[in-house]
Structures are given as C-alpha cells and as structure tokens.
Design a protein around this motif. Sequence first.
Motif, short mmCIF file in Angstrom:
data_model
loop_
_atom_site.label_atom_id
_atom_site.label_comp_id
_atom_site.label_asym_id
_atom_site.label_seq_id
_atom_site.Cartn_x
_atom_site.Cartn_y
_atom_site.Cartn_z
N ALA A 133 43.42 12.55 53.78
CA ALA A 133 42.97 11.23 54.35
C ALA A 133 42.28 10.37 53.60
CB ALA A 133 42.30 11.36 55.75
N MET A 134 42.67 9.12 53.25
CA MET A 134 41.76 8.18 52.45
C MET A 134 41.44 6.88 53.09
SD MET A 134 44.49 8.77 49.16
CE MET A 134 45.78 9.60 50.52
N SER A 135 40.47 6.14 52.70
CA SER A 135 40.12 4.93 53.19
C SER A 135 40.50 3.83 52.46
CB SER A 135 38.78 5.07 53.44
OG SER A 135 38.29 3.69 53.94
N GLY A 185 30.92 6.93 51.92
CA GLY A 185 30.22 5.57 51.47
C GLY A 185 31.04 4.53 51.73
N VAL A 186 32.43 4.23 51.38
CA VAL A 186 33.24 3.42 51.48
C VAL A 186 33.63 3.24 52.96
CG1 VAL A 186 35.64 2.52 51.32
CG2 VAL A 186 34.52 3.54 49.50
N MET A 221 21.58 -5.25 53.49
CA MET A 221 22.13 -4.52 52.61
C MET A 221 21.22 -3.14 52.28
SD MET A 221 25.18 -5.38 51.97
CE MET A 221 25.44 -4.11 50.89
N GLN A 222 19.93 -3.50 52.26
CA GLN A 222 19.21 -2.42 52.12
C GLN A 222 19.22 -1.40 53.25
OE1 GLN A 222 16.84 -1.68 49.39
NE2 GLN A 222 17.02 0.26 50.19
N GLU A 223 19.35 -1.62 54.24
CA GLU A 223 19.49 -0.89 55.58
C GLU A 223 20.76 -0.25 55.60
OE1 GLU A 223 18.80 -3.24 59.19
OE2 GLU A 223 17.02 -4.18 58.23
N MET A 224 21.89 -0.92 55.12
CA MET A 224 23.38 -0.46 55.01
C MET A 224 23.08 0.90 53.93
SD MET A 224 26.71 -1.91 53.43
CE MET A 224 27.02 -3.17 54.64
N HIS A 225 22.46 0.69 52.88
CA HIS A 225 22.25 1.63 51.83
C HIS A 225 21.57 2.80 52.19
CE1 HIS A 225 19.54 3.29 48.60
NE2 HIS A 225 20.85 3.12 47.74
N ASP A 226 20.55 2.54 52.90
CA ASP A 226 19.53 3.77 53.39
C ASP A 226 20.41 4.30 54.38
OD1 ASP A 226 17.73 2.69 51.88
OD2 ASP A 226 16.30 2.06 53.53
N ILE A 227 21.10 3.87 55.36
CA ILE A 227 22.15 4.73 56.33
C ILE A 227 23.05 5.47 55.65
CG2 ILE A 227 23.95 4.36 58.18
CD1 ILE A 227 21.99 2.03 59.33
N THR A 228 23.78 4.87 54.57
CA THR A 228 25.10 5.29 54.02
C THR A 228 24.38 6.41 53.17
OG1 THR A 228 26.09 3.10 53.72
CG2 THR A 228 27.05 4.88 52.24
N VAL A 229 23.58 6.47 52.60
CA VAL A 229 22.86 7.53 51.38
C VAL A 229 22.48 8.65 52.36
CG1 VAL A 229 21.08 7.97 49.67
CG2 VAL A 229 22.57 5.95 49.48
N SER A 230 22.03 8.30 53.39
CA SER A 230 21.41 9.54 54.25
C SER A 230 22.66 10.29 54.63
CB SER A 230 20.75 8.96 55.63
OG SER A 230 21.38 8.38 56.62
N THR A 235 25.01 5.16 46.43
CA THR A 235 24.51 3.86 46.15
C THR A 235 25.51 2.84 45.76
OG1 THR A 235 22.39 4.53 46.08
CG2 THR A 235 22.73 2.51 45.00
N GLU A 236 26.24 3.24 44.80
CA GLU A 236 27.32 2.39 44.06
C GLU A 236 28.30 1.97 44.96
OE1 GLU A 236 28.04 5.58 41.42
OE2 GLU A 236 30.20 5.77 41.72
N SER A 237 28.59 2.64 46.02
CA SER A 237 29.88 2.10 47.04
C SER A 237 29.18 1.16 47.88
CB SER A 237 30.29 3.34 47.77
OG SER A 237 30.60 4.59 47.05
N VAL A 238 27.72 1.26 48.28
CA VAL A 238 27.33 0.37 49.19
C VAL A 238 27.43 -1.05 48.56
CG1 VAL A 238 25.24 -0.38 50.27
CG2 VAL A 238 25.76 1.92 50.16
N TYR A 239 27.10 -1.21 47.06
CA TYR A 239 27.25 -2.38 46.44
C TYR A 239 28.30 -2.67 45.71
CZ TYR A 239 22.45 -2.43 47.59
OH TYR A 239 21.04 -2.08 48.37
#
Length: 327
Positions: A133-135, A185-186, A221-230, A235-239
Amino acid sequence: MNINRITVFGAGVWGSVIAQHLAKKGYKISLWEHYKDLFDILEKTRKHPNIENFELNSNIELKATLEEAVKDSEMLVFVISSKSVRNFCKQLKPILNGKVLPVVSASKGIEDSTFKTVCEVIEEEIPQLTGYAMSFSGPSFALEVAKGIPTKILVAGPNADLVKKTAKVFNSSPIITVESDDRRGVEYGGAIKNVVAIGCGILDGIGDGADTKAALITQAMQEMHDITVSQGGKTESVYNLSGLGDAILTGMSSISRNRRLGEKLGQGLSLEEARKQVGTIAEGADSVNSVHNLARKNNLKTPILDAVWQIVCNGEDKDVLLKALGF
Ligand SMILES: NC(=O)C1=CN([C@@H]2O[C@H](COP(=O)(O)OP(=O)(O)OC[C@H]3O[C@@H](n4cnc5c(N)ncnc54)[C@H](OP(=O)(O)O)[C@@H]3O)[C@@H](O)[C@H]2O)C=CC1
Ligand SMILES: O=C(CO)COP(=O)(O)O
C-alpha cells in the motif's frame, strides 16, 4: 511490474480526475462508484456533474460491481472518503480472494479510534496487501488538475522499487510524482493539513485576512511536526508537499472544502449546517477528533489544533482560535 489495467475506487471529483489522468496515459481504467445516482449519471452522460467541461476518456469503463471492478486489474487506487475505507475493505477482501497487487491511497484521513492511516487500515483488513500500500498525496485540487494546472505529488511506501514503478505510472503532465519512503509521515501530513485548513477558514469567517492565516499555518506546522514525529514520521516529510505544501494550498485557497467549512463555522454556522452548505466531504471535520486525541495521548502541546477541535467538536466560540494564536 507490467500494468495495463488499473481499478479506481470512487468516482468522486478526485477519483474521476485520477482515472482520467491515467486513462489519458493509455491505461485501461475500471472506475467503480458505490453511489447509484452518480454511477448512473456517469454511465449515461460520461460527464461528471461536479467538474466543469469534463468528459470521461474512452479508456475508462464504469463498473457497477466490485467483482467486475477488480477483474484483470493490476493496481488498485482508493479515492473514497477515509472513514469508509475499513468497511469497504471488508467487502473487497473476499473478492480479491488472496490476490496480491499494488494499492495506492489518495484519501486523506486518520481513523478516529485507532489513529491508523488509510494505508494501515487497508493492510490490516487485507493482510496480503501488507507492504504493497502506498500513499499518493500532495497539493492537488482535483479541479485544478482537471484543467491541466501543474502540480507535484508524493508517492510514499515501504518498498522503494514498487514506489519507483508506481511513481512512473502516475507521472505525466500535469502531475510530477516525487518518491518517498516515509508513508506514515506523508499520510499524517495529508490528514492534519485538513484541520489546519479548517482553522484558516475560521479566520476567514471571522473576517481576518491572509496575514493572520499565514501566522496560523506557521504555528500549526510545529504542531503537525510534533504529532507526526511522535508517530514515527520524518521531519522532512512534514515540510514537504503533503504537509507544508498542502497546508499552504488548502489554507489559502477559496477552492478548499475544508477551508470553506471553517469559513462557515467562523461565520457562526453549526457544524451540521456548515457541512450541508459545503455539500461534499470535508475530511478535516472527521480527522480533527483523532488528531486532538492523538496529541492528548502523547502529551503534546497543540494549542492551534486544539482550538479548531473545540470549535468543530464542542461548538465553542471562534474567539478561542484567536486566543490560541495569542491575539
Ligand atoms: N477533491 C480534491 O481536490 C482532492 C481530494 N483528495 C481526497 O480524496 C478523497 C476523496 O475526495 P473527493 O473525490 O474530493 O470527494 P467526493 O465527495 O467527490 O467523493 C468521495 C468518494 O467517496 C465515496 N464514498 C463515500 N462513502 C463511501 C462508502 N461508504 N463506500 C464507498 N465509497 C464511498 C463517494 O461516494 P458518494 O458519491 O456516495 O459520496 C465518492 O465516490 C478524500 O479523502 C479527499 O481528502 C485528495 C486530494 C485532492
Ligand atoms: O486535499 C486537497 C488538495 O490537495 C483538497 O482539499 P479540500 O478537501 O479541502 O478541498
């Protein structure tokens, strides 16, 4: 991987535009739609009621049953609302009868009770598809792609070889595909940006402008980052395109349904009334609760996303968002 026939599940606006994109490239497309009224219109007119000047390419065959839809298929593309994916997979599993083939999800959402992404739900329900499965996610309004406006979209999955081949299948004007190994991440970025877009819409509804929305996107974006990384995303996917890129697109454009839903809420409408007026799906209204619960579970500080949740799910006054932004 030799692909001739591709099945697209969902003839909504994005499903139909993806089907058209692939059909123009020469692939034979089986397009399945569960809503009989839409299916009948498409079959009778070959025109999409929600896309201007859009006529289905002759390589697209409409399929009324799942059995017909998956017959001879070499790739499946899911473009149905994310919350319907689990039940849909339960119907699909016996029909696939153990068949293994690449699967692409273009849906953006996180499951409420499990925090699973769409690809993870597909793999859980149809285990033989694990690893396949791919996104497919990035800044891509179906209505703009339908007009040939260029964009870049990530193809993300755990198998680099499969991702490369799948990216090639989707890559042609107006879409440039970019490969990624960070599916989580994506997918998290694609789901959370819809909540960010609702927040931007709320500001529009209040009467604030682009300045305030740019501040919101930057902080969110910082919040998206923290959730995604958790959750193990990078990080590179968030940005990248699916996070930052899609947050800018949907937060700033009048086309976005999530932003429009937020605008109605900012004008004081109830969620029910706002949903009715937007008409079509706004995935963020479903993901906002999972995003909020996930942040709480991991003790993360997410004041902007929390304020959007309070307005959408608790009917709080929209001023909570301004307060969260520090105004
Ligand atoms: N539109 C866009 O620009 C983009 C959309 N996306 C994502 O693509 C996904 C689909 O969006 P979009 O095409 O715009 O939305 P639409 O509302 O146009 O279409 C949604 C599709 O999901 C189907 N669906 C809903 N419930 C079920 C169910 N229970 N079982 C099977 N199918 C169901 C719908 O059928 P029905 O007609 O019955 O509702 C329809 O085919 C969303 O996750 C969205 O976030 C991603 C990028 C761009
Ligand atoms: O995800 C999208 C574009 O990339 C579509 O966003 P909306 O669902 O908010 O219209």
